[in-house]
Design a protein around this motif. Structure first.
Motif, PDB file in Angstrom:
ATOM      1  N   PRO A  46     -54.939   9.360  21.143  1.00 33.64           N
ATOM      2  CA  PRO A  46     -54.301   8.042  21.124  1.00 33.64           C
ATOM      3  C   PRO A  46     -52.805   8.048  21.492  1.00 33.64           C
ATOM      4  N   TYR A  47     -52.251   9.233  21.836  1.00 31.58           N
ATOM      5  CA  TYR A  47     -50.829   9.292  22.169  1.00 31.58           C
ATOM      6  C   TYR A  47     -50.654   9.372  23.675  1.00 31.58           C
ATOM      7  N   PHE A  48     -49.665   8.613  24.175  1.00 29.83           N
ATOM      8  CA  PHE A  48     -49.435   8.541  25.614  1.00 29.83           C
ATOM      9  C   PHE A  48     -47.939   8.619  25.913  1.00 29.83           C
ATOM     10  N   GLN A  49     -47.660   9.048  27.146  1.00 30.34           N
ATOM     11  CA  GLN A  49     -46.290   9.103  27.652  1.00 30.34           C
ATOM     12  C   GLN A  49     -46.369   8.931  29.163  1.00 30.34           C
ATOM     13  N   VAL A  50     -45.314   8.371  29.770  1.00 29.21           N
ATOM     14  CA  VAL A  50     -45.251   8.269  31.230  1.00 29.21           C
ATOM     15  C   VAL A  50     -44.026   9.019  31.733  1.00 29.21           C
ATOM     16  N   ARG A  51     -44.150   9.514  32.961  1.00 23.48           N
ATOM     17  CA  ARG A  51     -43.036  10.170  33.647  1.00 23.48           C
ATOM     18  C   ARG A  51     -42.778   9.448  34.963  1.00 23.48           C
ATOM     19  N   ALA A  52     -41.521   9.131  35.230  1.00 17.21           N
ATOM     20  CA  ALA A  52     -41.128   8.529  36.505  1.00 17.21           C
ATOM     21  C   ALA A  52     -40.979   9.647  37.527  1.00 17.21           C
ATOM     22  N   VAL A  53     -41.546   9.425  38.726  1.00 13.49           N
ATOM     23  CA  VAL A  53     -41.549  10.439  39.777  1.00 13.49           C
ATOM     24  C   VAL A  53     -40.913   9.847  41.036  1.00 13.49           C
ATOM     25  N   ASP A  54     -40.039  10.629  41.711  1.00 13.74           N
ATOM     26  CA  ASP A  54     -39.405  10.135  42.938  1.00 13.74           C
ATOM     27  C   ASP A  54     -40.269  10.440  44.160  1.00 13.74           C
ATOM     28  N   ALA A  55     -39.761  10.104  45.338  1.00 13.86           N
ATOM     29  CA  ALA A  55     -40.524  10.244  46.583  1.00 13.86           C
ATOM     30  C   ALA A  55     -40.895  11.692  46.892  1.00 13.86           C
ATOM     31  N   SER A  56     -40.112  12.636  46.408  1.00 12.05           N
ATOM     32  CA  SER A  56     -40.411  14.047  46.676  1.00 12.05           C
ATOM     33  C   SER A  56     -41.298  14.664  45.602  1.00 12.05           C
ATOM     34  N   GLY A  57     -41.715  13.861  44.608  1.00  5.57           N
ATOM     35  CA  GLY A  57     -42.583  14.371  43.551  1.00  5.57           C
ATOM     36  C   GLY A  57     -41.845  14.930  42.347  1.00  5.57           C
ATOM     37  N   ARG A  58     -40.523  14.812  42.357  1.00  7.23           N
ATOM     38  CA  ARG A  58     -39.711  15.329  41.252  1.00  7.23           C
ATOM     39  C   ARG A  58     -39.751  14.354  40.086  1.00  7.23           C
ATOM     40  N   VAL A  59     -39.946  14.882  38.879  1.00 10.42           N
ATOM     41  CA  VAL A  59     -39.922  14.039  37.686  1.00 10.42           C
ATOM     42  C   VAL A  59     -38.470  13.663  37.394  1.00 10.42           C
ATOM     43  N   LEU A  60     -38.220  12.347  37.310  1.00 13.65           N
ATOM     44  CA  LEU A  60     -36.869  11.849  37.047  1.00 13.65           C
ATOM     45  C   LEU A  60     -36.581  11.800  35.548  1.00 13.65           C
ATOM     46  N   LYS A  61     -37.491  11.220  34.791  1.00  8.75           N
ATOM     47  CA  LYS A  61     -37.313  11.057  33.355  1.00  8.75           C
ATOM     48  C   LYS A  61     -38.647  10.678  32.733  1.00  8.75           C
ATOM     49  N   GLU A  62     -38.789  10.901  31.446  1.00  6.46           N
ATOM     50  CA  GLU A  62     -40.031  10.540  30.767  1.00  6.46           C
ATOM     51  C   GLU A  62     -39.761   9.556  29.639  1.00  6.46           C
ATOM     52  N   SER A  63     -40.808   8.804  29.315  1.00  6.11           N
ATOM     53  CA  SER A  63     -40.697   7.808  28.247  1.00  6.11           C
ATOM     54  C   SER A  63     -40.830   8.472  26.889  1.00  6.11           C
ATOM     55  N   LYS A  64     -40.627   7.671  25.868  1.00  6.40           N
ATOM     56  CA  LYS A  64     -40.959   8.112  24.514  1.00  6.40           C
ATOM     57  C   LYS A  64     -42.482   8.122  24.403  1.00  6.40           C
ATOM     58  N   VAL A  65     -42.993   8.887  23.472  1.00  7.34           N
ATOM     59  CA  VAL A  65     -44.441   8.917  23.233  1.00  7.34           C
ATOM     60  C   VAL A  65     -44.820   7.655  22.476  1.00  7.34           C
ATOM     61  N   VAL A  66     -45.896   6.990  22.925  1.00 10.33           N
ATOM     62  CA  VAL A  66     -46.388   5.782  22.256  1.00 10.33           C
ATOM     63  C   VAL A  66     -47.814   6.024  21.785  1.00 10.33           C
ATOM     64  N   ARG A  67     -48.212   5.295  20.740  1.00 10.54           N
ATOM     65  CA  ARG A  67     -49.557   5.418  20.192  1.00 10.54           C
ATOM     66  C   ARG A  67     -50.371   4.192  20.557  1.00 10.54           C
ATOM     67  N   ARG A  68     -51.589   4.431  21.005  1.00  7.16           N
ATOM     68  CA  ARG A  68     -52.494   3.339  21.350  1.00  7.16           C
ATOM     69  C   ARG A  68     -52.988   2.686  20.057  1.00  7.16           C
ATOM     70  N   PRO A  69     -52.922   1.361  19.990  1.00 11.93           N
ATOM     71  CA  PRO A  69     -53.445   0.668  18.796  1.00 11.93           C
ATOM     72  C   PRO A  69     -54.949   0.927  18.656  1.00 11.93           C
ATOM     73  N   SER A  70     -55.395   0.999  17.419  1.00  6.20           N
ATOM     74  CA  SER A  70     -56.825   1.249  17.162  1.00  6.20           C
ATOM     75  C   SER A  70     -57.670   0.061  17.518  1.00  6.20           C
TER      76      SER A  70
END
Length: 167
Positions: free
Chosen positions: A143-167
């Protein structure tokens, strides 16, 4: 005649020319509104108007590109705050929403999921960015998720905080 600091004769001349082009564009928009509101305007007049509007738009784009090229590009890794993530259940999987206010370099998102905040793995390796907020469907239930922003060259720019999916 170099004008590297933007304060010299050439810069002032360019600024004056740009001001004239923008003023002409604004006047043309007013004229276009009048013509479009007049049912007597014929196809020949509308074609002429369309050509002038295209020229004005080309001038405005040239100005924007010229001015934009002179602005420093901020490093998004130093921008305010991380990307944002939100998640909801969707049938047997999840929909993860990714956004990063003000990001100009983000071209895609990675989605990570796991059973705990410390056990996240990539479940979607590349989801193209679509507008302000991108919805990414995955079969992962977290139930835990996170996203990462990726630029045009595939480099990870930054990631979000971890969020929990509601039940």
């Amino acid at each position: 005649m170099s004008d590297a600091d933007g304060e010299g004769y050439l810069s002032r001349l360019a600024d004056e020319m740009e001001a004239v082009q923008l003023q002409m564009g604004a006047e043309l928009i007013g004229h276009a509104r009048l013509m479009l509101g007049d049912r007597k305007t014929d196809a020949r007049e509308l074609r002429y108007l369309s050509n002038r509007l295209v020229e004005a738009l080309q001038d405005a784009l040239r100005i924007a590109e010229s001015r934009g090229g002179r602005l420093p590009v901020p490093d998004e890794s130093e921008s305010d705050g991380p990307p944002s993530a939100a998640v909801r259940a969707d049938g047997r999987g999840s929909v993860v929403y990714a956004s990063w206010n003000g990001s100009t370099q983000t071209r895609a998102w990675q989605v990570l999921a796991g059973s705990s905040p410390d056990s996240l793995t990539v479940v979607v390796g590349h989801a193209p960015r679509s507008g302000f907020e991108t919805a990414v469907t995955t079969t992962a239930t977290g139930p835990y998720f996170q996203v990462r922003a990726v630029d045009a060259s595939g480099r990870v720019l930054k990631e979000s905080k971890v969020v929990r999916r509601p039940s």
